[in-house]
Design an enzyme around this catalytic site. Structure first.
Site, PDB file in Angstrom:
ATOM      1  N   CYS A 171       0.812  -1.227   0.000  1.00 31.78           N
ATOM      2  CA  CYS A 171       0.000   0.000   0.000  1.00 31.78           C
ATOM      3  C   CYS A 171       0.848   1.280   0.000  1.00 31.78           C
ATOM      4  CB  CYS A 171      -0.951  -0.011   1.199  1.00 31.78           C
ATOM      5  SG  CYS A 171      -0.192  -0.556   2.732  1.00 31.78           S
ATOM      6  N   HIS A 183      -3.131   6.304   4.586  1.00 29.91           N
ATOM      7  CA  HIS A 183      -1.702   6.426   4.862  1.00 29.91           C
ATOM      8  C   HIS A 183      -1.217   7.799   4.390  1.00 29.91           C
ATOM      9  CE1 HIS A 183      -1.603   2.325   5.932  1.00 29.91           C
ATOM     10  NE2 HIS A 183      -0.894   1.799   4.956  1.00 29.91           N
TER      11      HIS A 183
END
Ligand code: A2P
Length: 343
Positions: free
Chosen positions: A128, A248
């Site tokens: 990710c 994130h």
């Protein structure tokens, strides 16, 4: 043409998003098989108004599956991905199991879509943190050339799965209520010690490697070079888990071959596929995890030239780790595969 799609890890944080995206994006499906561990067999999941029963993952569950989306951890992929390929499925694997194997394409469609064509049955979805960074760096690489990347991440707990999400919720309530608790999940289920994540920042994601970097950090290093087809780019990462549920954030420093022009970088990024520039300091505009959550794009802001180096650039890159970082990137690969490489 329609496809029989299987989601492995359908009850997990990423798998649930995959099922939702398959429905929302009207992926051409005639049958959806939902697989998880034996614990979840019999659970019902709704898809397009119907209830689908989750089954235990077994080799035979892949009979007649055309596309299998795996997100149930590396060991499950190692155990079952080749069984799925043997039965004729294309596997799109969201785990670390095969990413660095030479005959497995590692694909971020905005960056290296063409690599899909080289697949031998398995296509890997990158980590990710790597995905959102390379989406933002690709236009910069194309224009100025990339020499070096120094990245620090601020990663959400959902990247560690539903159990980590629950742990953050429960710990936060307990801290606020002054109740005692024992951390059980983070930083890494399979490491010895566990630490509080609520109101904390933990500089460990995944296990430490021999060089004292964590596996998450080394994934960012290796995967970036593979996706960008350039082993000479210097990459170094510090990955930190913070008490955010989803999204994130990354502080990315890059050194380019050519001198950069910040306004030109903003414009390049505005035109780049999958990127939204939010960058106006005068109006306090910059990417935020709370706003990126639930959206498929990569958000970039705080773009500024290094104070000392004319070929140094800093930026803040944010994306939903379960979507562009995982489920959405996998579905994009599946969509590219059926539109360009199958027909
Ligand atoms: P289950 O819910 O039955 O445990 P998360 O990333 O949120 O932790 O989710 C992990 C996903 O991987 C879940 O869907 C989980 O199913 C699945 N999973 C875990 N272990 C196995 C296994 N041995 N075989 C198949 N699926 C598994």
């Amino acid at each position: 043409q329609t496809y029989h799609v299987a989601v492995v890890g359908a009850t997990g944080a990423v798998g649930q998003q995959m099922v939702k995206l398959l429905e929302e994006r009207q992926f051409p499906i005639h049958k959806l098989t939902l697989l998880a561990s034996r614990r979840s067999a019999g659970k019902q999941v709704s898809f397009k108004g119907e209830q689908i029963t989750v089954q235990e993952t077994t080799p035979d569950a892949f009979e007649e599956v055309d596309i299998a989306l795996f997100s149930a951890g590396g060991s499950v992929s190692k155990q079952f991905a080749k069984e799925a390929v043997k039965r004729g499925a294309l596997v799109i694997d969201n785990t670390n199991a095969f990413r660095m194997e030479p005959d497995v394409p590692l694909v971020v469609p905005e960056v290296n879509m063409g690599d899909i064509a080289k697949h031998q049955g398995i296509i890997s979805n990158p980590n990710c943190s790597t995905i959102q960074m390379v989406v933002a760096l690709k236009p910069i690489k194309d224009k100025y050339g990339l020499k070096r990347i120094i990245v620090s991440t601020y990663q959400a707990v959902s990247g560690a799965g539903n159990v980590a999400l629950e742990e953050l919720k429960e710990q936060s309530a307990k801290v606020l209520n002054g109740e005692a608790f024992t951390p059980e999940v983070l930083p890494v289920a399979k490491d010895k010690k566990k630490f509080q994540i609520a109101f904390n920042a933990i500089p460990q994601i995944d296990l430490f490697q021999e060089n004292d970097y964590t596996l998450e950090e080394m994934k960012m290093v290796r995967e970036t070079k593979k996706i960008m087809h350039d082993d000479t780019i210097e990459v170094v990462a510090t990955c930190v888990r913070i008490p955010v549920f989803t999204g994130h954030s990354e502080s990315v420093y890059v050194e380019t071959e050519q001198e950069v022009n910040v306004e030109e970088v903003r414009q390049l990024l505005r035109e780049a596929p999958g990127v939204i520039v939010e960058d106006n300091p005068a109006e306090q505009e910059y990417p935020l995890a709370t706003r990126a959550a639930g959206r498929p794009e990569v958000f970039v802001g705080r773009i500024r030239r290094d104070l000392d180096r004319p070929n140094g650039l800093h930026m803040w890159v944010v994306s939903d780790n379960l979507l562009k970082g995982a489920a959405y990137n996998s579905i994009q690969i599946a969509e590219a595969y059926i539109s360009k490489f199958k027909s």
